[in-house]
Design an enzyme around this catalytic site. Structure first.
Site, mmCIF file in Angstrom:
data_model
loop_
_atom_site.group_PDB
_atom_site.id
_atom_site.type_symbol
_atom_site.label_atom_id
_atom_site.label_comp_id
_atom_site.label_asym_id
_atom_site.label_seq_id
_atom_site.Cartn_x
_atom_site.Cartn_y
_atom_site.Cartn_z
ATOM 1 N N LYS A 193 -2.220 -1.500 -3.836
ATOM 2 C CA LYS A 193 -3.077 -0.310 -3.768
ATOM 3 C C LYS A 193 -2.232 0.941 -3.858
ATOM 4 C CE LYS A 193 -6.123 1.927 -0.520
ATOM 5 N NZ LYS A 193 -6.505 1.979 0.851
ATOM 6 N N LYS A 238 0.859 -1.187 0.000
ATOM 7 C CA LYS A 238 0.000 0.000 0.000
ATOM 8 C C LYS A 238 0.892 1.232 0.000
ATOM 9 C CE LYS A 238 -3.590 2.435 2.497
ATOM 10 N NZ LYS A 238 -4.606 2.388 3.554
#
Ligand code: PBG
Length: 340
Positions: A262, A207
């Site tokens: 992400k 992330k």
């Protein structure tokens, strides 16, 4: 018969013409490699307090926050369209936010009530809950803050408890999005000790500290809390690719069932590398800023909404993603049902 025929030229123009197979709809369809189906989609849903409410999120046109009494109806519709799971995100009222984010541990908090209601009304739908403290902290950070720094090990203990509370409410899958070191192991242990060994762990393994999360922070109300702060001391540097593979390797070693990359579209190289290297169920999150960008351009008439939505999702599949978290999930499932 003449025997002087040369073997067909292989791989060279003019014998080889790749446009042949592209000429017809039937032949394009026959050789298409990547496929997109509603079964590949996870719908992230925002929830809010109160009754009989659907609050629009201004920076995400078309996205609303549902009060718990309206949630099941929307989720049931998504299930009917073939979407297998939802990811829930609570917009916690500011008065419930504290520096230690203790509302995260309240078994009657918004997200826990939403999970119970969903499991009662749409029991077949997979329910994923985020683990991180940002919906609950007055400073908007994902962990506990000491002397201006988000502390790691102290946060782990709280995250483990948050995961247990959400799993006890009935969620099927815990998705830690906080990026603390060691959290997958800590959460797995906490779940197992509580007898919740069947609960899946979907790690937001790679992330990035991304500016594409802006509209999400509006939606859950953490933007105001975060102010000028950022998350660069724990989320990954967008400059780094190899480090994503280390993050994934660590999370797998600690017990992640599934992993996620992400944001999505700017990080397709990471999706590809993670899938190639580990071959695990790999998810990608088409985040709020990606949604907002496409919607804004479509609203101007600059992009064809249906086509860019389906193309962006198909590109994730081609890169190797097994599943995609997307705010377009319901819309895309409708397009797919209608047939392209
Ligand atoms: C919170 C969390 C964020 C997102 C998912 N979980 C935001 C953040 O890290 O600040 C972003 C999702 C999106 O932008 O759609 N830990």
């Amino acid at each position: 018969m003449s025997t002087d025929r040369l073997p067909p030229e292989s791989g060279r123009f003019p014998g080889t013409r790749l446009r042949r197979a592209r000429r017809w709809e039937w032949s394009r369809r026959l050789v298409a490699q990547a496929r997109l189906s509603p079964s590949d989609l996870i719908w992230p849903v925002f929830i809010c307090e109160g009754r009989d409410r659907t609050e629009p999120v201004p920076s995400m046109p078309g996205v609303v926050r549902y009060s718990v009494d309206h949630l099941a109806e929307a989720v049931a519709e998504a299930y009917e369209l073939g979407i297998p799971a939802v990811a829930l995100f609570p917009a916690t009222p500011p008065e419930k936010k504290t520096p230690d984010g203790k509302e995260a541990l309240n078994p009657d908090n918004l997200v826990c009530r939403a999970v119970r209601e969903l499991k009662r009304q749409v029991p077949q739908m997979g329910v994923i809950c985020d683990v991180a403290l940002d919906p609950y902290t007055s400073h908007g950070q994902d962990g506990l803050v000491r002397d201006g720094y988000v502390v790691n090990d102290e946060t782990l203990e709280v995250l483990g408890r948050q995961a247990v509370v959400q799993a006890q409410a009935g969620c099927d899958c815990i998705a830690p999005s906080d990026m603390m070191d060691g959290r997958i192991g800590a959460i797995r242990r906490a779940l197992d000790e509580a007898g919740l060994e069947h609960v899946l762990l979907l790690s937001y393994a790679a992330k990035y500290a991304s500016a594409f999360y802006g509209p999400f922070r509006d939606a859950v109300g953490s933007k105001a809390a975060l102010g000028s702060g950022d998350k660069r001391t724990y989320q990954m540097d967008p400059a780094n690719g190899d480090e994503a593979l280390r993050e994934v390797a660590l999370d797998v070693a600690e017990g992640a069932d599934w992993v996620m990359v992400k944001p999505g579209m700017p990080y397709l190289d990471i999706v590809y590398r993670v899938k190639q290297r580990f071959g695990l169920p790999t998810f990608v999150y088409q985040v709020s800023g990606e949604y907002a960008s496409l919607v804004a351009a479509a609203e101007q008439g600059w992009l064809d909404r249906r086509r860019v939505v389906l193309e962006s999702l198909l590109a994730f599949r081609r890169a190797g993603a097994d599943g995609i978290l997307t705010y377009f999930a319901v819309e895309a499932a409708r397009y797919l049902q209608q047939g392209e």
